[in-house]
Design a protein around this motif. Structure first.
Motif, short mmCIF file in Angstrom:
data_model
loop_
_atom_site.label_atom_id
_atom_site.label_comp_id
_atom_site.label_asym_id
_atom_site.label_seq_id
_atom_site.Cartn_x
_atom_site.Cartn_y
_atom_site.Cartn_z
N ASP A 215 44.88 74.45 55.65
CA ASP A 215 46.02 74.85 56.49
C ASP A 215 45.68 74.70 57.97
OD1 ASP A 215 47.57 75.43 54.28
OD2 ASP A 215 47.11 77.58 54.31
N SER A 216 44.44 75.05 58.34
CA SER A 216 44.04 75.03 59.74
C SER A 216 43.88 73.62 60.29
CB SER A 216 42.73 75.80 59.94
OG SER A 216 42.85 77.14 59.57
N THR A 217 43.57 72.68 59.41
CA THR A 217 43.22 71.34 59.87
C THR A 217 44.31 70.30 59.63
OG1 THR A 217 42.07 70.97 57.76
CG2 THR A 217 40.75 71.75 59.61
N GLY A 218 45.47 70.73 59.13
CA GLY A 218 46.58 69.79 58.97
C GLY A 218 46.46 68.85 57.80
N PHE A 219 45.80 69.28 56.74
CA PHE A 219 45.61 68.42 55.57
C PHE A 219 46.94 68.02 54.94
CE2 PHE A 219 44.70 67.78 50.99
CZ PHE A 219 43.77 66.76 51.09
N LYS A 220 47.88 68.93 54.93
CA LYS A 220 49.18 68.64 54.31
C LYS A 220 49.86 67.46 54.99
CE LYS A 220 51.39 72.08 52.68
NZ LYS A 220 52.18 73.34 52.50
N ASP A 221 49.71 67.36 56.30
CA ASP A 221 50.30 66.22 57.02
C ASP A 221 49.66 64.91 56.59
OD1 ASP A 221 51.92 67.97 58.42
OD2 ASP A 221 50.53 68.13 60.11
N LYS A 222 48.36 64.92 56.34
CA LYS A 222 47.68 63.70 55.90
C LYS A 222 48.17 63.25 54.53
CE LYS A 222 45.00 63.39 59.50
NZ LYS A 222 45.14 62.27 60.46
N LEU A 223 48.55 64.21 53.69
CA LEU A 223 49.05 63.86 52.36
C LEU A 223 50.36 63.08 52.41
CD1 LEU A 223 48.34 67.15 50.36
CD2 LEU A 223 47.25 64.93 50.01
N GLU A 224 51.11 63.24 53.48
CA GLU A 224 52.39 62.54 53.60
C GLU A 224 52.22 61.03 53.54
OE1 GLU A 224 55.26 63.93 53.59
OE2 GLU A 224 54.67 66.04 53.86
N HIS A 225 51.03 60.55 53.88
CA HIS A 225 50.81 59.11 53.95
C HIS A 225 49.88 58.60 52.85
CE1 HIS A 225 52.71 59.47 57.87
NE2 HIS A 225 51.81 60.39 58.21
N ALA A 226 49.62 59.44 51.84
CA ALA A 226 48.65 59.07 50.81
C ALA A 226 49.32 58.69 49.49
CB ALA A 226 47.68 60.23 50.58
N ASP A 227 48.75 57.66 48.84
CA ASP A 227 49.18 57.28 47.49
C ASP A 227 48.23 57.84 46.44
OD1 ASP A 227 51.32 55.51 48.41
OD2 ASP A 227 49.71 54.18 49.07
N LEU A 228 47.00 58.13 46.85
CA LEU A 228 45.97 58.62 45.94
C LEU A 228 45.00 59.48 46.73
CD1 LEU A 228 44.36 58.46 43.18
CD2 LEU A 228 43.17 56.49 44.17
N VAL A 229 44.51 60.54 46.08
CA VAL A 229 43.50 61.40 46.69
C VAL A 229 42.24 61.35 45.82
CG1 VAL A 229 42.85 63.76 47.29
CG2 VAL A 229 45.17 62.95 47.77
N ILE A 230 41.09 61.19 46.47
CA ILE A 230 39.81 61.30 45.78
C ILE A 230 39.05 62.47 46.38
CG2 ILE A 230 37.60 60.20 45.27
CD1 ILE A 230 38.96 57.51 45.37
N THR A 231 38.63 63.39 45.52
CA THR A 231 37.86 64.55 45.96
C THR A 231 36.60 64.66 45.12
OG1 THR A 231 37.97 66.93 46.45
CG2 THR A 231 39.08 66.17 44.43
N GLY A 232 35.83 65.71 45.30
CA GLY A 232 34.64 65.86 44.48
C GLY A 232 33.70 66.90 45.03
N GLU A 233 32.71 67.27 44.22
CA GLU A 233 31.57 68.10 44.61
C GLU A 233 30.56 68.06 43.49
OE1 GLU A 233 32.51 72.15 45.45
OE2 GLU A 233 33.31 72.59 43.48
N GLY A 234 29.49 68.83 43.61
CA GLY A 234 28.40 68.73 42.66
C GLY A 234 28.81 68.94 41.22
N SER A 235 29.67 69.92 40.97
CA SER A 235 30.14 70.20 39.61
C SER A 235 31.63 70.54 39.66
CB SER A 235 29.36 71.38 39.01
OG SER A 235 29.84 71.70 37.72
N ILE A 236 32.38 69.96 38.74
CA ILE A 236 33.79 70.32 38.59
C ILE A 236 33.96 70.86 37.18
CG2 ILE A 236 36.17 69.49 38.48
CD1 ILE A 236 35.54 67.48 40.64
#
Length: 379
Positions: free
Chosen positions: A274-295
């Protein structure tokens, strides 16, 4: 294809920014025609403060403090919002990353160093303090931070307890008369990366103590010390430290700041996004890749990839998760948020070897993901 790359840190291996870079490099090498944007994320764990300050265009202040064993070190805190908000990362002063394995000693490891950073920041004209609490080497209920800010923890007879946190087993009273009043004029926000409460089988000592060097016997001592702190704090403040969700964060430091400093405990990844404007970046995305050590199922309890996937799902954007470890069998609850989970390992390996190869493993996995996307789209 527009791909938003938003990984969390791969703990003890690769920070979030480096993980994002590896994924981007792999996608580009695959030949997939895409536009990538890196947006490394933090959920309150180690590295979150640095990411938040950088994303908000802030600056860092370096000062002298102490590590969790009381040794002098240099550490930094951040200033954002035109210097009105301080960002303190607990791992910078009280972090487990600063200690060798043989040094881990949660019976005597304290958060004083984080308190020194906060006290230093209070010398500036600030309105808000944000504390990213993950990655600590401590289970002291925040008593070290509070001690630096003027709270006195007393034995019967009024003698001050110096051997925190183990000395809290003999806690008789708490003197708040010396508390630095400047802290009460600030809004204090604690970014939590777990939902665990202070005490019990799912509490700070039982769950996180072993990661910080606690044996079964040590866990019992820590639980007794934190329970005594809870009991006396309840008498003094009227606040039950053990009831607040997320209070077990950083060895119960979140609960301590909640009870004595009226801190707000927030879901770390939600606050960051919320603080960094991530939602605005999603407006222009077709795919998101995330990750960390264990999911795994614990990811759904407020970890970084879950926050990313939850926000992406609201926008109906597919999400791929990369991790060093994923469940062997499909878990429907995870499938609600992640369209695919891909393990990045390249073969049988011990944990240390696997972590050493995280960058290359992420690069290769991203390359193969790009190749599959290229194949499926006919590009």
């Amino acid at each position: 294809m527009r791909i938003l790359i938003a990984p969390n840190a791969f703990k003890n291996s690769l920070d979030a920014a480096a993980a994002a870079q590896a994924i981007q490099e792999g996608l580009k090498k695959s030949g997939l025609e895409c536009v990538c944007e890196c947006f490394p994320v933090g959920d309150g764990g180690d590295g979150t403060g640095k990411l938040l300050v950088e994303r908000k265009g802030g600056r860092f202040i370096k000062t002298e403090t102490t590590d969790s064993l009381g040794r002098k070190i240099a550490a930094s805190y951040g200033l954002i919002n035109e210097g009105r908000t301080v960002v303190v990362e607990m791992a910078e002063a009280s972090g487990i990353k600063l200690l060798k394995q043989d040094d881990l000693n949660p019976l005597y490891a304290v958060t004083d160093g984080t308190g020194i950073l906060i006290r230093n920041a209070l010398d500036r004209s600030i309105d808000e303090i944000v504390v990213a609490m993950g990655g600590s080497a401590t289970v002291d209920g925040g008593s070290g931070i509070l001690r630096v800010l003027g709270v006195r923890f007393l034995e019967p007879g009024g003698r001050e307890i110096t051997d925190l946190p183990i000395g809290l087993k003999g806690l008789d009273s708490i003197d708040l008369s010396g508390l630095d009043q400047r802290i009460l004029q600030c809004k204090v926000v604690v970014m939590c990366d777990v939902e665990n409460r202070l005490l019990g089988e799912e509490g700070a000592a039982a769950v996180f103590g072993p990661q910080k060097g606690a044996t079964k016997e040590v866990i019992l001592h820590l639980e007794e010390a934190l329970s005594r702190l809870r009991d006396i704090a309840l008498k003094v403040t009227g606040v039950d430290m053990s009831e607040v969700k997320g209070g077990g964060t950083a060895g119960g430091a979140a609960a301590g700041l909640y009870a004595f400093l009226n801190a707000s405990l927030v879901d770390g990844i939600s606050y960051y996004l919320d603080s960094t404007g991530f939602k605005d970046k999603l407006e222009h995305a077709d795919l998101v890749i995330t990750g960390e050590g264990s999911i795994d199922m614990q990811t759904l309890q407020g970890k970084g990839p879950f926050g990313v996937a939850l926000m992406a799902r609201e926008k109906k954007i597919p999400v791929i998760g990369f991790a060093g470890k994923i469940p062997l069998n499909e878990i429907p609850e995870l499938s609600e948020y992640f369209h695919a989970l891909l393990p990045i390992g390249n073969g049988p390996a011990d944990v240390n070897s696997a972590m050493a190869d995280t960058y290359l493993n992420l690069l290769r996995t991203a390359f193969n993901t790009g190749a599959l996307l290229k194949l499926s789209s006919g590009i």
